[in-house]
Write a protein that holds these residues in place. Sequence first.
Motif, PDB file in Angstrom:
ATOM      1  N   GLU A  79       0.902  -1.203  -0.007  1.00 14.43           N
ATOM      2  CA  GLU A  79       0.071   0.380  -0.032  1.00 14.43           C
ATOM      3  C   GLU A  79       1.553   0.926   0.216  1.00 14.43           C
ATOM      4  O   GLU A  79       0.621   1.781   0.974  1.00 14.43           O
ATOM      5  CB  GLU A  79      -0.616  -0.734   1.010  1.00 14.43           C
ATOM      6  CG  GLU A  79      -2.145  -1.020   1.545  1.00 14.43           C
ATOM      7  CD  GLU A  79      -3.114  -1.391  -0.132  1.00 14.43           C
ATOM      8  OE1 GLU A  79      -3.653   0.059  -0.553  1.00 14.43           O
ATOM      9  OE2 GLU A  79      -3.456  -2.579  -1.026  1.00 14.43           O
ATOM     10  N   ASN A 132       1.716   4.883  -1.411  1.00 16.09           N
ATOM     11  CA  ASN A 132       0.874   5.740  -1.648  1.00 16.09           C
ATOM     12  C   ASN A 132       1.873   6.452  -3.190  1.00 16.09           C
ATOM     13  O   ASN A 132       2.901   6.662  -3.156  1.00 16.09           O
ATOM     14  CB  ASN A 132       0.448   7.081  -1.391  1.00 16.09           C
ATOM     15  CG  ASN A 132       0.344   7.927  -1.453  1.00 16.09           C
ATOM     16  OD1 ASN A 132       0.463   9.694  -1.434  1.00 16.09           O
ATOM     17  ND2 ASN A 132      -1.300   7.654  -2.685  1.00 16.09           N
ATOM     18  N   ARG A 164      -2.821   3.543  -4.479  1.00 15.20           N
ATOM     19  CA  ARG A 164      -1.416   2.902  -3.957  1.00 15.20           C
ATOM     20  C   ARG A 164      -1.431   1.983  -4.925  1.00 15.20           C
ATOM     21  O   ARG A 164      -2.154   0.818  -5.278  1.00 15.20           O
ATOM     22  CB  ARG A 164      -2.557   2.538  -2.192  1.00 15.20           C
ATOM     23  CG  ARG A 164      -2.609   3.473  -1.097  1.00 15.20           C
ATOM     24  CD  ARG A 164      -3.112   3.611  -0.208  1.00 15.20           C
ATOM     25  NE  ARG A 164      -2.833   3.978   0.853  1.00 15.20           N
ATOM     26  CZ  ARG A 164      -1.653   5.160   1.748  1.00 15.20           C
ATOM     27  NH1 ARG A 164      -1.172   4.929   1.620  1.00 15.20           N
ATOM     28  NH2 ARG A 164      -2.236   6.169   1.722  1.00 15.20           N
ATOM     29  N   ASP A 209       0.303  -2.434  -4.567  1.00 14.25           N
ATOM     30  CA  ASP A 209      -0.670  -3.255  -3.702  1.00 14.25           C
ATOM     31  C   ASP A 209       0.560  -4.174  -2.856  1.00 14.25           C
ATOM     32  O   ASP A 209       0.758  -4.339  -1.830  1.00 14.25           O
ATOM     33  CB  ASP A 209      -1.200  -4.467  -4.203  1.00 14.25           C
ATOM     34  CG  ASP A 209      -2.872  -4.318  -5.133  1.00 14.25           C
ATOM     35  OD1 ASP A 209      -2.952  -3.068  -4.586  1.00 14.25           O
ATOM     36  OD2 ASP A 209      -2.413  -4.484  -6.123  1.00 14.25           O
TER      37      ASP A 209
END
Length: 634
Positions: A65, A67, A74, A76
Motif C-alpha cells: 500500500e 501511496n 496505492r 498493492d
Amino acid sequence: MLAYNKTYEYFCRDINCGQIVPQIQAALHRNFSKSEQKAFKNSLSAVKNALSNAQIPQKAQVGLELNVPLTSKRIDFIIAGEDENQQKNIVIVELKQWEKVLHTDMSDIVLLGKEERVHPSWQAFSYGTTITNFNEYVEENPVNIYTCCFLHDYKTEYTDEIKNAVYSEGLAKSPAFISDEWVRFAKFVGEKIRKESDINLLYEISNGKIKPSKFLVDCLSDSLTGNRKVELIDQQRIAFSNIKKEIKSALSTKKRKVIIVKGGAGTGKSLIALHLLGDLHRQGRTAFYVAKSSYIKESYYRMLTRNIPDYKILRTLFRGSGDFHKENFNMDKQFDCLIVDEAHRLTKRTKVSFMYYGNNQIREIIHASKVSVFFIDETQQIDIKDFGTIENIRSAAKEEGAEVIEDEKYVLTSQFRCNGSDEYINWVESILYNKPTYPMTQIMDYDIALFDSVVEMHEAIKKKNSECEYPCRMLSGDVFPWISMNDKSMIDIHIDDFHAQWNKSKYFAVDPNSIDEVGCIHTSQGMEFEYVGLIIGDDLLYRNGRVVTDYTRHPAGSGEFKRPHQRKPKSEDSAIIDRIIRNTYKVLFTRGQKGLYLYVMDEELKDFLRIEITKMKDSQRRLREYAEQIAKLR
C-alpha cells in the motif's frame, strides 16, 4: 506513504500468522470490510506462495500500500533489492482477483462485466512511471523500476482476452501473469531481486521529494517544440505571457490565486493551457492539465506525443476534474498549479458509477493548488449538470480565501478556427439562437455545403481526409442510441443507405482509423478538424419561422438532461435543456478549421438552411466582386 515496510522474511511470517491485515488497517487508520480483508489475505497469500518458487533473499524489502506520488492510488505490493550485477531494483506488482475480462478495441481498457477498467498492465506501468517522473530520489540515484500484474485467480480459458494483441504494448512494458503462471511470475521477480540492498530503497522512495524528472520535462518540451498544431500566435501569446507572469508572482507568495481566462470556441484556450503545463514543468513546478472529459485528455496527450516512443509517461500530467475530493486526494498536499481546461464542464459533485463524491469540484481544485487557472466559455455548457460558471468560480475562490484575477488581458476574442472568421461564428449564432442576421462586411474563406445524402457527404469527408494534413471527421447530434457500446457488431446509425457506428475510442479525434465512425459531442468538444461532416439530428427543427429543439428525440438513456438521481428530465428545466441542445450544435458547427458539410434530418430545417447558406454565399460573392473593383481602381 507506505502502510507496510518489512523484510521478505517478516512478510512471510506475518502472512502465516494472519497479521498482515491488522497492520495495514492500523497504518492507514481505517477498518476494512470483510470483503476487503478477504481480498488482502487472498492476494498477498498468493504472492507469498508464488514467490516460494524463487530464491528471494530473506532481507529483501517488501512494501504494501505505497501511496503513488500526487495521487490517491496505492501500490498493492512492492519489493526491493539487487540483481546478480548489484543493480538496485524495485518491482511493483498490481494484484487482481479477477477471474475473467473481455478485451476492447482500446489499447489500455478491458471490460470487467459491463464496466470499463484500465488494463492492469497499464495500471502497474503508470504507477511505475509516476514514481519515476516525480520522485527526486529515483531521478538522482541508479534505481530501476519494473512493473507487472498478477491475476492469481484468472481462468485460463480467458487468456486471449487479458492478453489480446490489442494490449501488446502494455504487456511488453509490464507483463501480466495469470493463474497457471505462478512460476513465471516468481522468475520475473526473482531475476530482479537476487540480493538484499544495502540501502532501504522503499524508505527512500516513500520519503523522496516530489519533483518532476528531467526526462519528463524533456519529453513534454519536445512534444511542444516545433509542433505546429500547438503554436501560439498573436493574442494567444500575449495571454500566455501574462498568465505566466501572474503565476510566477503568485507562487512567490503564500496566498492562493485563481486566474479566470475567458474565450469562445477556437480562440486557443487549450493551446495556452498546454504551453503553461510545459513551461511550469521546465521550472520544476508540480503542475497538471485538468479536464472533466477523458476524451479531450486522451486526444491531447496522444497529439503531443507524436515522436516520443514511451508516450504514455505523459499520461500522468493529465488529470480528471474529480481527482481532488477528499475521498480521492490527500488534502494535506498542495500542487503548485492546476490548469483547468473546459472549466465550463466541471460538475458540482464527482460521479463514479452510481455514487457521487465531494461537494464542489471547483472549490476542491482551488483547495488543492497554490494557483489554479480556469479556461472557460459558458456558452459551451452541454449538460444540465455542468456547474462551471464564472460566478461559481468566484464564489468558490472566496470560500477558499483565494484572490481572483480577472483582466481584459485574459479575455480571448481572436478566432483561430473556422479560418479565423468571426463572420461565420456570428452566422452560426444567428441560426441556432434565432438572433437577427446582419449584413456581412468581411470576406469569409470558409467552405460550407449542404448535402441531401449522408453517403455522399461521408465520401466527400473521406476525400478531404486523404488530402488534408490534419484529420477530417464525421460528427452528429446525439439522437442515435449507442448500441455498439456493448455489442461491437451492432450498427448505431442508419440513415437511408448510410450505416455507421459511434466513435469506438476515446481518442477518436486523432485516431486515423476513425474516419468511418461518427463522433459525438464528447469526443469533439475542445478538438478541431480541417473539415467536418455534421449530421444535424431531428432534435433541431424549424417551425413557424424559428429554429426550435426537441429533447425527446434523444435516446431514453441519455443523461445530459437529467439532474443527479433523476430518472428523467424535469419539466421546469425545459429552458435549460433547450439551451443545452443549441450549445451542443454550436460546438459541433465550430469544429472545422476550413469547412463544414451538413446533412439535416428535419426537412423544414434543411430548406431554411439551404436559403440561409445561399444568402450567405451571395453576400460573400458580392463582397469579393466589390474587393476586386476596389483593387482595379487602385
